[in-house]
Design an enzyme around this catalytic site. Structure first.
Site, short mmCIF file in Angstrom:
data_model
loop_
_atom_site.label_atom_id
_atom_site.label_comp_id
_atom_site.label_asym_id
_atom_site.label_seq_id
_atom_site.Cartn_x
_atom_site.Cartn_y
_atom_site.Cartn_z
N THR A 167 0.94 -1.23 0.00
CA THR A 167 0.06 -0.06 0.01
C THR A 167 0.77 1.29 -0.08
O THR A 167 1.99 1.42 0.44
CB THR A 167 -1.06 -0.08 1.25
OG1 THR A 167 -1.75 -1.11 1.30
CG2 THR A 167 -1.69 1.16 1.47
N VAL A 196 -13.45 -4.40 1.37
CA VAL A 196 -13.01 -3.01 1.67
C VAL A 196 -11.95 -3.04 2.61
O VAL A 196 -12.58 -3.47 4.02
CB VAL A 196 -14.32 -2.11 1.80
CG1 VAL A 196 -13.63 -0.62 2.01
CG2 VAL A 196 -15.00 -1.96 0.46
N GLY A 219 -0.54 -1.72 5.85
CA GLY A 219 -0.45 -2.94 6.70
C GLY A 219 -1.75 -3.83 6.65
O GLY A 219 -2.58 -3.66 5.62
N HIS A 220 -1.89 -4.70 7.67
CA HIS A 220 -3.22 -5.59 7.54
C HIS A 220 -4.30 -4.91 7.80
O HIS A 220 -4.55 -4.43 8.93
CB HIS A 220 -2.73 -6.84 8.72
CG HIS A 220 -4.10 -7.66 8.47
ND1 HIS A 220 -4.55 -8.19 9.80
CD2 HIS A 220 -4.54 -8.25 7.79
CE1 HIS A 220 -5.35 -9.01 9.55
NE2 HIS A 220 -5.41 -9.05 8.08
N GLY A 221 -5.22 -4.55 6.90
CA GLY A 221 -6.33 -3.66 6.98
C GLY A 221 -7.06 -3.89 7.97
O GLY A 221 -7.69 -3.11 8.77
N1 GLY Z 1 -3.86 -1.71 4.18
C1 GLY Z 1 -4.28 -2.04 3.11
C2 GLY Z 1 -5.26 -3.19 3.01
O1 GLY Z 1 -5.31 -3.63 3.88
O2 GLY Z 1 -6.34 -3.07 2.04
#
Ligand code: GLY
Length: 306
Positions: A167, A196, A219-221
């Site tokens: 990202t 999303v 990172g981990h969304g």
């Molecule tokens: N941080 C980007 C996503 O998890 O979509």
């Protein structure tokens, strides 16, 4: 006010063969953002232009180079926020646009809404005269290979997901002392159709408020959304913490509370900036006072003239 821009190209674990490209790309984006700022344009202009450079670079998981969802398609999220007015614009699960960050800005500037999603976002892009690009033009051989190789995400979901992050984002303060942020992503590899993530969610993928600071996350969304990471960092800054202290507190909480991995770039209204992460690496670069700073591993801060 001395302008500053800080960009990131994703937190995670960057494959060896992509390290040099990833490091060069964030430097190019920071230089672009700084040139916009020193030409007298706004922080919003600078973050959009810096992020567009990264979206156009196939090394990152945003725009061209985005990871593929479970169906092998590109669906992207992006967010911009203007610290003067708290105006913001976002798109989620949008397809076939080259620069989602520019579309997010148009949502902010031309609609009464904050976020447009999926086909509605594509319709809006067409109405704004943004050319539709082919799916193929956004997909790299690398993304297609990773998609095939990762149809089974493996035994450790956070690590396997973090290994594929990239990202992109930027924060800036302009010569008038205004703040802005922008973030853009292709999401998580092999995510469900319609998923999303944090990037397009205000307070998660980014936040900007002239009174406090500006943040862009990577990172981990799903973890970032659970703690509203951007706004959490600004909460700590409201309590008197520096950008670096606030980021470290929030990233520690992210790990302790939800085992989340992430990285952030942050500025405050005085132009004090930070690039922090709890992952193995995050490619980042910052430009201020004609100096370019950059790094990849924790503790690194190389400098050279812009
Ligand atoms: N941080 C980007 C996503 O998890 O979509």
């Amino acid at each position: 006010m001395l302008p500053v821009v800080v960009v990131h190209g994703g937190a995670g674990s960057i494959p060896k063969e992509r390290v040099a490209l990833s490091t060069a790309g964030v430097q190019e984006a920071a230089r672009k953002g700084y040139a916009v700022l020193t030409s007298g344009f706004s922080a919003m202009d600078a973050v959009v232009e810096a992020v567009a450079v990264l979206e156009n670079n196939p090394v990152y998981n945003a725009g061209r180079g985005s990871v593929l969802n479970v169906k092998g398609e590109v669906q992207m999220d992006a967010l911009v926020m203007d610290g003067r007015t708290l105006s913001c614009g976002a798109v989620s699960a949008v397809r076939r646009v080259a620069n989602p960050v520019r579309l997010a800005r148009l949502v902010m500037d031309k609609t009464n809404h904050v976020c447009l999603t999926a086909e509605g976002a594509s319709q809006f892009a067409r109405a704004m005269g943004i050319p539709e690009v082919t799916e193929e033009s956004l997909i790299t051989d690398y993304a297609r290979k990773r998609w095939r190789d990762n149809l089974d995400p493996g035994a450790n979901p956070v690590e396997s997901q973090m290994g594929k992050m990239g990202t992109v984002g930027a924060v800036a303060v302009d010569m008038q002392g205004n703040l802005a942020c922008a973030t853009s992503t292709g999401g998580m590899i092999n995510m469900m159709e319609g998923r999303v993530g944090d990037t397009s969610c205000v307070g998660c993928g980014g936040y900007a408020d002239n009174n406090i600071g500006a943040v862009s996350t990577t990172g981990h969304g799903e973890s970032i959304m659970k703690v509203a990471l951007s706004r959490l960092i600004l909460f700590h800054m409201e309590q008197g913490k520096s950008p670096e202290e606030a980021s470290d507190l929030a990233l520690a909480y992210l790990w302790e509370r939800v085992s989340g991995m992430a990285g952030v770039v942050v500025v405050d209204p005085k132009g004090t900036w930070a690039a922090r992460f709890n992952s193995k690496q995050m490619s980042w670069a910052a430009a201020q006072q004609d100096q370019l700073h950059y790094g990849l591993y924790k503790g690194e801060d190389f400098t050279e003239p812009v």
